[in-house]
Design a protein around this motif. Structure first.
Motif, mmCIF file in Angstrom:
data_model
loop_
_atom_site.group_PDB
_atom_site.id
_atom_site.type_symbol
_atom_site.label_atom_id
_atom_site.label_comp_id
_atom_site.label_asym_id
_atom_site.label_seq_id
_atom_site.Cartn_x
_atom_site.Cartn_y
_atom_site.Cartn_z
ATOM 1 N N CYS A 40 0.844 -1.438 -0.132
ATOM 2 C CA CYS A 40 -0.032 -0.045 0.097
ATOM 3 C C CYS A 40 0.969 1.434 -0.019
ATOM 4 N N ASN A 41 2.046 1.245 0.827
ATOM 5 C CA ASN A 41 2.856 2.452 0.865
ATOM 6 C C ASN A 41 3.856 2.543 -0.219
ATOM 7 N N THR A 42 3.688 3.077 -1.220
ATOM 8 C CA THR A 42 4.600 3.250 -2.385
ATOM 9 C C THR A 42 5.157 4.790 -2.320
ATOM 10 N N SER A 43 5.118 5.285 -1.296
ATOM 11 C CA SER A 43 5.560 6.858 -1.283
ATOM 12 C C SER A 43 6.962 6.694 -1.263
ATOM 13 N N SER A 44 7.534 7.983 -1.666
ATOM 14 C CA SER A 44 9.179 8.060 -1.794
ATOM 15 C C SER A 44 9.840 8.667 -0.634
ATOM 16 N N ASN A 45 8.935 8.743 0.483
ATOM 17 C CA ASN A 45 9.763 9.528 1.323
ATOM 18 C C ASN A 45 10.897 9.145 1.833
ATOM 19 N N VAL A 512 12.013 -1.035 -0.031
ATOM 20 C CA VAL A 512 13.066 -0.168 0.590
ATOM 21 C C VAL A 512 13.788 -1.422 1.385
ATOM 22 N N PHE A 513 14.960 -1.169 1.495
ATOM 23 C CA PHE A 513 15.891 -2.091 2.139
ATOM 24 C C PHE A 513 16.152 -1.832 3.551
ATOM 25 N N ALA A 514 16.772 -2.601 4.165
ATOM 26 C CA ALA A 514 16.770 -2.622 5.640
ATOM 27 C C ALA A 514 17.833 -1.435 6.231
ATOM 28 N N ASP A 515 17.033 -0.958 7.302
ATOM 29 C CA ASP A 515 17.648 0.202 7.928
ATOM 30 C C ASP A 515 17.875 -0.036 9.295
ATOM 31 N N GLU A 516 18.783 0.594 10.274
ATOM 32 C CA GLU A 516 19.033 0.188 11.534
ATOM 33 C C GLU A 516 17.857 -0.085 12.595
ATOM 34 N N ALA A 517 16.724 0.759 12.365
ATOM 35 C CA ALA A 517 15.548 0.441 13.083
ATOM 36 C C ALA A 517 14.597 -0.713 12.522
#
Length: 688
Positions: A40-45, A512-517
């Motif tokens: 659902c979330n395809t935003s580019s934030n 999106v890929f993994a981030d620290e959170a």
């Protein structure tokens, strides 16, 4: 499930696509096959590291004035207006004795195979139901008869698939009387009804099995188990015909007006209720989560897509009977906008009108949990339970008043709404690895959406922000999370714990890929975030770390338990609901386990402080295909409660896969009239 029932309800596009113990039926009925559809979330934030591009006591007075101090037995976060800081006056007395001082001592159980149809508890403990699906709660209500179900009977019986639950003691009863609240998230018509039942009757009974229940309990003394009281004065069912008052800026808006409610202020029913919380003034909050699965919509607008609304027939097809469930019908274009809120219920007034609070935003609320900030304002945390969605915080405009229950019941109607952005502090972060500094941690911001009654989102009014909250949040750049489910502030330390259940699509299919959170791609097992507000509960900045990166450390080296030895923990996967015991230990119930664990879901205790911080110990396991929900931990009484949801989900009426909770001894013949089908229930586990 029979082919006849599957055709009636269009259930199983996820068949053959689930992993671990997750059922395709659960996917269809609970979340409308969210994993089978597009993200659902395809935003580019923005993200802080996009790897793709490189306090009150456990039993506290709640301000009932002359009515007496209402004692609360909590599975949720409730605190006084005193500062909730480590070592400060906001600490509950027992917490000052240390986190290991709990009276609930147990030997952890071993993981249980996912096919075992039993409730497994520690040695020395036993269990029994408090109340089952179909139990009559009013005088004159017929006893449950699975072969002769009617909507009229179900409206007066305990509903199906209870999720959030809490027990609140009734004042001046010396701990012998209480009310139990439970919500009813969804139904599984395939195992509830004979395949020969007419579809219209299935729809009517299924609809009556949704909603909420309040039921009085009694016991002989505080060492005895609870039983429910049929016909008690506080007993109540909240149905799809029950009227809810909409509060806050959206009330009266053109965005929520319909043919049935031209004023846009009163809504029939509540849908998809998942987790919840109990307020310091003794009301119950419940989150409307997967409401989209109940509506047919055009499915073409950005709004429809962002909220998962489609033009396909719904699983239960209520749109056949009521036009309001088809938002393509004239006059009902806004009906879906009337769901997706936090609901507030007064369990002590069976004539009261429940409320839906628009000020907390509209999305797939797992639930909401309240804590009182140091300055006396009320703060509520809530997660949006979908892959790549966000964590939110509400801060009330007005202040909590001790003893003024009427005033306090207005506090969630007006205030500020924020969404979270996380920033990591590890320059060398790599997906699936503990950072070189030894911890997943960093800082964060609460990004404003509505402040002081004004929209902080460009080109969106306050009403639009609070109805289209997902779209509003997309524009300000929060962090996409791995399904924020329950969010619980600790009444011992003020720290906030966020259960991120899983996200198998992180890092794949253009996502999106993994981030620290959210530190793993293809995150099958989930993790727990711990937040420390920088300047008090109503602060706009915070520090954070990961308490646990879940999984089975024997087979997954990416697990992390705050430095506690991984070979000394119980394997845990897919954290869902959270609770605290009287001395501040965290308890986690699990849902799904789509991982290598392949074990039954359960309830786990986690030590938060001292040398054993991060130690995970399994307390119980639920039957095959069931989920553990609504934990309530009365460690002072050596008792734990959980809601057992969707046992035997993959069965059919003619070929059931679970007989929870009405088991009979092996080789015995069921008693005459014994129900031989799974019945979702609230159970209690106690020394016995």
């Amino acid at each position: 499930m029979s082919e006849t029932t599957n055709r009636k309800f269009n259930l199983l596009p996820m068949l053959g696509h689930t992993k671990g113990k997750r059922s395709a039926v659960t996917c269809a009925l609970k979340c409308d096959n969210a994993c089978a559809g597009d993200v659902c979330n395809t935003s580019s934030n923005s993200y802080f590291r996009d790897i793709a591009s490189a306090t009150m006591s456990r039993r506290a007075a709640l301000g009932f004035g002359a009515a007496g101090a209402l004692a609360v037995v909590l599975g949720s976060a409730v605190t006084s207006a005193e500062p909730a800081v480590a070592g400060g006056p906001g600490l509950a007395p027992a917490a000052k004795e240390g986190f290991g001082a709990s009276k609930l001592k147990f030997t952890p159980i071993a993981p249980v195979d996912k096919l075992v149809d039993a409730v497994t508890v520690p040695e020395g403990f036993t269990w029994q139901p408090v109340i089952r699906w179909g139990e009559p709660i009013f005088n004159g209500t017929p006893d449950f008869d699975i072969n002769n179900q009617t909507a009229a009977a179900q409206e007066k019986q305990f509903g199906y698939n209870n999720d959030y639950s809490d027990i609140i003691e009734i004042p001046d009863t010396k701990g012998r009387r209480a009310v139990l609240f439970a919500n009813h998230e969804y139904t599984n018509e395939g195992i509830m009804f004979p395949a020969t039942m007419p579809a219209a009757q299935m729809r009517a009974v299924g609809q009556a099995a949704h909603g909420l229940s309040v039921v009085e309990l009694e016991r002989k003394n505080t060492t005895k188990p609870w039983t429910y009281v049929k016909g008690a004065p506080l007993n109540r069912r909240f149905l799809n015909s029950t009227t809810y008052e909409l509060t806050g800026p959206v009330a009266g808006s053109s965005l929520v007006k319909t043919a049935d409610d031209k004023a846009g202020r009163f809504i029939k029913g509540t849908l998809g209720n998942c987790s919840g919380g109990t307020t310091p003034w003794g009301t119950i909050l419940s989150g409307e989560e997967n409401f989209n699965g109940y509506f047919v919509a055009p499915g073409t607008s950005d709004y429809d897509k962002r909220y998962g609304l489609t033009s396909k027939a719904t699983a239960r097809q209520w749109e056949i009977d009521e036009d309001r469930f088809d938002t393509r019908k004239p006059g009902y274009e806004n009906e879906a906008n009337r769901f997706g809120y936090i609901v507030e219920v007064d369990p002590f007034d069976p004539t009261s009108t429940p409320k839906k609070h628009s000020s907390l935003g509209r999305f797939k609320h797992e639930g909401a949990n309240v804590i009182i900030a140091e300055n006396g304002k009320v703060v509520a945390y809530s997660g949006d339970d979908e892959r790549f969605d966000y964590l939110y915080k509400f801060v009330s405009r007005d202040f909590y008043k001790e003893g003024d229950r009427k005033h306090n019941m207005t506090l969630l109607s007006a205030g500020d709404l924020y969404v979270a952005k996380f920033t990591g502090n590890s320059a060398d972060f790599k997906a699936g690895e503990v950072p070189a500094d030894g911890a997943f941690d960093g800082t964060g911001q609460w990004l404003p959406l509505v402040v002081n009654g004004e929209s902080k989102v460009d080109k969106m009014s306050v009403e639009e922000v609070l109805v289209y909250t997902r779209l509003a949040a997309d524009t300000v750049g929060p962090t996409k999370m791995d399904r924020c489910e329950d969010v619980q502030p600790s009444l011992h330390t003020g720290k906030v714990y966020v259960a991120c259940t899983n996200n198998s699509k992180r890092g794949i299919e253009g996502n999106v890929f993994a981030d620290e959170a959210n530190p793993r791609n293809k995150n099958k097992d989930g993790h727990i975030v711990e937040i420390t507000e920088a300047g008090g509960q109503d602060s706009t900045t915070f520090a954070w770390n990961l308490l646990i990166v879940c999984g089975d450390p024997a087979v997954d080296k990416s697990t992390y338990f705050s430095g506690f030895p991984a070979d000394q923990v119980s394997p845990i996967s897919c954290p869902d609901n959270l609770a605290f015991d009287s001395v501040g230990n965290l308890w986690i119930s699990t849902d799904g386990a789509p991982s290598a664990i392949q074990k039954a879901d359960g309830l786990f205790k986690v030590t938060l402080e001292g040398a054993e911080r991060g130690k995970v110990e399994q307390f119980l396991a639920v039957p095959r295909e069931a989920e553990t929900c609504g934990p309530i931990v009365h460690d002072e009484e050596r008792t734990v409660f959980v809601s057992v949801q969707h046992p035997g989900e993959d069965g059919s009426f003619a070929a059931q896969r679970s007989f929870f909770p009405d088991y009979v001894a092996e080789g015995a013949t069921p008693a005459r009239g014994q129900v031989r089908a799974p019945r979702p229930s609230v159970i209690q586990v106690f020394r016995g």
